[in-house]
Design an enzyme around this catalytic site. Structure first.
Site, mmCIF file in Angstrom:
data_model
loop_
_atom_site.group_PDB
_atom_site.id
_atom_site.type_symbol
_atom_site.label_atom_id
_atom_site.label_comp_id
_atom_site.label_asym_id
_atom_site.label_seq_id
_atom_site.Cartn_x
_atom_site.Cartn_y
_atom_site.Cartn_z
ATOM 1 N N CYS A 136 0.837 -1.210 0.000
ATOM 2 C CA CYS A 136 0.000 0.000 0.000
ATOM 3 C C CYS A 136 0.869 1.256 0.000
ATOM 4 O O CYS A 136 1.381 1.682 1.031
ATOM 5 C CB CYS A 136 -0.919 -0.010 1.221
ATOM 6 S SG CYS A 136 -1.959 1.459 1.300
ATOM 7 N N CYS A 139 -0.389 4.156 2.109
ATOM 8 C CA CYS A 139 -0.203 3.998 3.548
ATOM 9 C C CYS A 139 1.261 4.228 3.927
ATOM 10 O O CYS A 139 1.553 4.835 4.949
ATOM 11 C CB CYS A 139 -0.594 2.589 4.007
ATOM 12 S SG CYS A 139 -2.036 1.907 3.199
ATOM 13 N N ASP A 140 2.189 3.735 3.121
ATOM 14 C CA ASP A 140 3.593 3.667 3.567
ATOM 15 C C ASP A 140 4.575 4.514 2.758
ATOM 16 O O ASP A 140 5.739 4.619 3.145
ATOM 17 C CB ASP A 140 4.064 2.198 3.511
ATOM 18 C CG ASP A 140 3.222 1.307 4.414
ATOM 19 O OD1 ASP A 140 2.758 1.807 5.450
ATOM 20 O OD2 ASP A 140 3.016 0.127 4.083
#
Ligand code: FAD
Ligand code: NAP
Length: 313
Positions: A136, A139-140
């Site tokens: 992701c 997200c990261d």
């Protein structure tokens, strides 16, 4: 505390399919309960710009899903933060057990559990998951400012993730096992024009390398699929974007499935092999897997559930 809830219609899943089913089922006065699962809002909460949702030239995925949730709620859907761990479709009312301890019974059910990211299945991928290996970018990605990273895959997700990651990374290598992408042409154009992205064609990831203390990625080994030659590449992050598999574990032994777990529905319908059980969205769709098609199937599922329940009265 253990609790029992009965509803005419239970909707499992809170992606575009689930929330749209909620809107239509509420307007049909079915008073649906919708269980959100571990990812409230579904896959679109893991992306940024969505450019193909009709009516919005550009909308942030998470914002769109907040609006869909609010819409379903405003129409009368009861939204429940729970995860279904067990579903019994062998007799009616159907029974679903929630992680919270609540048991839900229902006269009809819409399955909208969508799909989840696939992994390569490498031991070292598993070892560094959360420590340099991710599925992701939204997200990261932030953790890789000024660093070199790689993205594995050649579909829409891989290309979108590679483009997004150029906001942070100094260089993104897109590693694909062929020399042809399967993404939309507009994305391919953007990829090819982006100076921070370098495609590495005909290569597969075979190992993630790094340190143990602290756990972290330092590089990867890739194999040339034509020659078998292994080469090493230095990088701090590995984003695996090789597609999604249907989240059908609740029903895999109970409903007819095909193509690796996609729930089979009747032609032009969301009806499954069990009367009263309807399936919508990526859970059933190995072909289109889009937000708008999922929402369309959510609508169909609610309308079909309404007809099914009316036919019984
Ligand atoms: P999902 O969105 O997958 O939602 C599934 C829901 O089911 C989740 O809420 C989950 O919590 C719930 N669930 C699962 N198991 C359980 C359980 N046991 N109990 C309760 N709930 C459960 N499509 C586009 O059209 N345009 C785009 O720009 C686009 N970008 C994308 C970007 C990325 C990074 C990804 C991964 C996908 C993208 N897609 C895009 C595809 C789109 O997100 C999917 O087609 C769509 O979200 C599928 O909707 P769905 O409702 O079927 O399921
Ligand atoms: P996808 O379209 O299935 O693409 C997966 C990619 O990963 C393919 O290029 C595939 O290679 C590669 N791959 C698969 N298994 C592999 C393995 N074991 N090793 C190496 N490479 C592997 O999946 P996706 O990109 O996640 O997209 C899923 C769905 O969501 C699609 O329908 C897509 O359109 C949709 N989506 C839409 C948008 C958008 O509309 N903007 C954005 C994201 C996703 P091959 O090509 O060789 O098979």
């Amino acid at each position: 505390m253990a609790d029992n809830r009965h509803t005419k219609l239970l909707i499992i899943g809170s992606g575009p399919a689930g929330y749209t089913a909620g809107v239509y089922a509420s307007r049909a006065m079915l008073d649906p309960l919708l269980v959100q699962g571990i990812e409230p809002g579904g896959q679109l909460t893991t992306t940024t710009e969505v450019e193909n949702w009709p009516g919005d030239t550009e909308v942030q995925g998470p914002d769109l899903m907040v609006r869909m949730e609010a819409h379903a709620k405003a129409m009368g859907t009861e939204i429940i933060g729970d995860i279904i761990s067990d579903l019994d479709l062998s007799r009616r009312p159907f029974t679903a057990k929630g992680d919270s301890g609540t048991t839900y019974t229902c006269d009809a059910v819409v399955l909208a559990t969508g799909a989840r990211a696939k992994w390569l299945g490498l031991e070292t991928e598993e070892k560094f998951k959360g420590f340099g290996v991710s599925a992701c970018a939204t997200c990261d990605g932030f953790f890789y400012r000024g660093q070199e990273i790689v993205v594995i895959g050649g579909g829409n997700t891989a290309v979108e993730e590679a483009l997004f990651l150029t906001k942070f990374a100094s260089k993104v290598t897109l590693i694909h096992r062929r020399d042809e992408l399967r993404c939309e042409k507009i994305l391919e154009d953007r990829l090819m024009k982006n100076e921070k992205i370098e495609p590495l064609w005909f290569h597969e990831l075979v190992e993630v390398t790094g340190t143990d203390m602290p756990l972290g990625v330092e590089g990867i080994k890739v194999k040339n699929v034509k020659t078998g030659e292994i080469t090493e590449l230095a990088c701090k992050g590995v984003f695996v974007a090789i597609g999604h598999a249907p989240a059908s574990e609740l029903v895999i032994d109970q409903l007819e499935t095909h193509m690796g777990g996609y729930v089979v529905t009747k032609p032009d319908s969301t009806a499954t092999s069990i009367p009263g059980v309807f399936a919508a969205g990526d859970l059933t769709d190995h072909l289109y897997r889009q937000a708008v098609t999922s929402a369309g199937m959510g609508c169909m599922a609610a309308l079909e559930a309404e007809r099914f329940l009316a036919g019984e009265e």
